[in-house]
Design a protein around this motif. Structure first.
Motif, short mmCIF file in Angstrom:
data_model
loop_
_atom_site.label_atom_id
_atom_site.label_comp_id
_atom_site.label_asym_id
_atom_site.label_seq_id
_atom_site.Cartn_x
_atom_site.Cartn_y
_atom_site.Cartn_z
N GLN A 103 0.85 -1.18 0.00
CA GLN A 103 0.00 0.00 0.00
C GLN A 103 0.89 1.23 0.00
N LEU A 104 0.90 1.96 -1.13
CA LEU A 104 1.74 3.15 -1.27
C LEU A 104 1.16 4.35 -0.53
N SER A 105 -0.15 4.43 -0.54
CA SER A 105 -0.87 5.51 0.12
C SER A 105 -2.29 5.00 0.32
N ARG A 106 -3.10 5.79 0.98
CA ARG A 106 -4.49 5.37 1.19
C ARG A 106 -5.16 5.16 -0.16
N GLY A 107 -5.59 3.92 -0.41
CA GLY A 107 -6.29 3.61 -1.65
C GLY A 107 -5.42 3.39 -2.86
N VAL A 108 -4.09 3.34 -2.72
CA VAL A 108 -3.19 3.09 -3.85
C VAL A 108 -2.33 1.87 -3.52
N TYR A 109 -2.42 0.86 -4.39
CA TYR A 109 -1.72 -0.40 -4.17
C TYR A 109 -0.79 -0.72 -5.33
N ARG A 110 0.31 -1.40 -5.01
CA ARG A 110 1.28 -1.85 -6.03
C ARG A 110 1.59 -3.31 -5.79
N TRP A 111 1.69 -4.06 -6.89
CA TRP A 111 2.03 -5.48 -6.79
C TRP A 111 3.44 -5.58 -6.22
N ALA A 112 3.61 -6.28 -5.11
CA ALA A 112 4.86 -6.28 -4.34
C ALA A 112 6.04 -6.93 -5.08
N ALA A 113 5.77 -7.87 -5.97
CA ALA A 113 6.86 -8.57 -6.65
C ALA A 113 7.52 -7.73 -7.75
N LEU A 114 6.92 -6.61 -8.09
CA LEU A 114 7.50 -5.75 -9.12
C LEU A 114 8.71 -5.00 -8.58
N PRO A 115 9.59 -4.53 -9.48
CA PRO A 115 10.76 -3.76 -9.01
C PRO A 115 10.33 -2.52 -8.23
N VAL A 116 11.19 -2.08 -7.35
CA VAL A 116 10.91 -0.91 -6.52
C VAL A 116 10.81 0.32 -7.42
N ILE A 117 9.87 1.20 -7.11
CA ILE A 117 9.67 2.43 -7.89
C ILE A 117 10.73 3.44 -7.49
N ASP A 118 11.29 4.14 -8.49
CA ASP A 118 12.30 5.17 -8.22
C ASP A 118 11.74 6.29 -7.36
N ASP A 119 10.57 6.80 -7.74
CA ASP A 119 9.96 7.90 -7.01
C ASP A 119 8.49 7.58 -6.76
#
Length: 193
Positions: free
Chosen positions: A45-61
């Protein structure tokens, strides 16, 4: 409604790996499934209501991705846009966003944002879309960003503007004429000349 992990992963992959809860619900993923996958460590969970698939590479920003997902009509501007275009050595401590004067003030718990209100003509000029970790981010082009920074030179600092102009001039394909066109739109042409 898809509840198996493989189906949800495919839906997230089609969405660039990052989705708002509303987008996931519209794609047929139940909110309980999102919560269960987050608790199992499959989603971040990147922020309230925003999700990212955990197995993907880390986001730069990740801050830019969160802002693009949570406030899709906003445009990244000023120091944040300079940093995206590689025109400054400054590290933005907030995400600078442009919104039309009539837009409602967004509320975000994270990341910290600084909202700048633009007239309709100035807001619409020079908007480009950049793909960042699978998420389209609206940002002003380098020439429009330089004109905006000059317009807000008392806020961002004249030294930052001069540094950005020098960095821009040293680039291949730099067009000072385009910078002056945007300066005319932003009503700072005389000062920039």
């Amino acid at each position: 409604m898809p509840t198996d992990q493989a189906t949800v992963q495919k839906i997230f992959a089609r969405g660039g790996g990052t989705m708002r809860a509303g987008e996931a619900l519209a794609a047929g993923i139940h909110s309980r499934t999102l919560t269960a996958l987050r608790d199992a460590g499959m989603l971040t969970q990147l922020s309230r209501g925003v999700y990212r698939w955990a197995a993907l590479p880390v986001i730069d920003d990740p801050d830019l991705v969160v802002v693009a997902k949570r406030i899709p009509k906003a445009v990244v501007c000023l120091i944040s846009a300079l940093a995206m275009h590689g025109l400054t050595t400054q590290i933005p401590h907030v995400v600078h966003l442009a919104l039309p004067r009539t837009a409602r003030r967004p509320v975000l718990d994270h990341p910290p944002i600084e909202v700048h209100r633009f007239s309709a003509e100035i807001f619409a000029a020079g908007v480009t879309t950049v793909e960042h970790s699978g998420t389209p981010i609206r940002v002003y082009g380098p020439e429009k960003t330089l004109a905006d920074c000059f317009r807000f030179r008392n806020h961002v600092g004249l030294d930052v503007v001069v540094e950005a102009l020098r960095a821009y001039r040293s680039r291949r394909g730099a067009s000072l004429q385009r910078v002056l066109e945007f300066a005319r739109i932003c009503r700072v042409e005389a000062g920039m000349r």
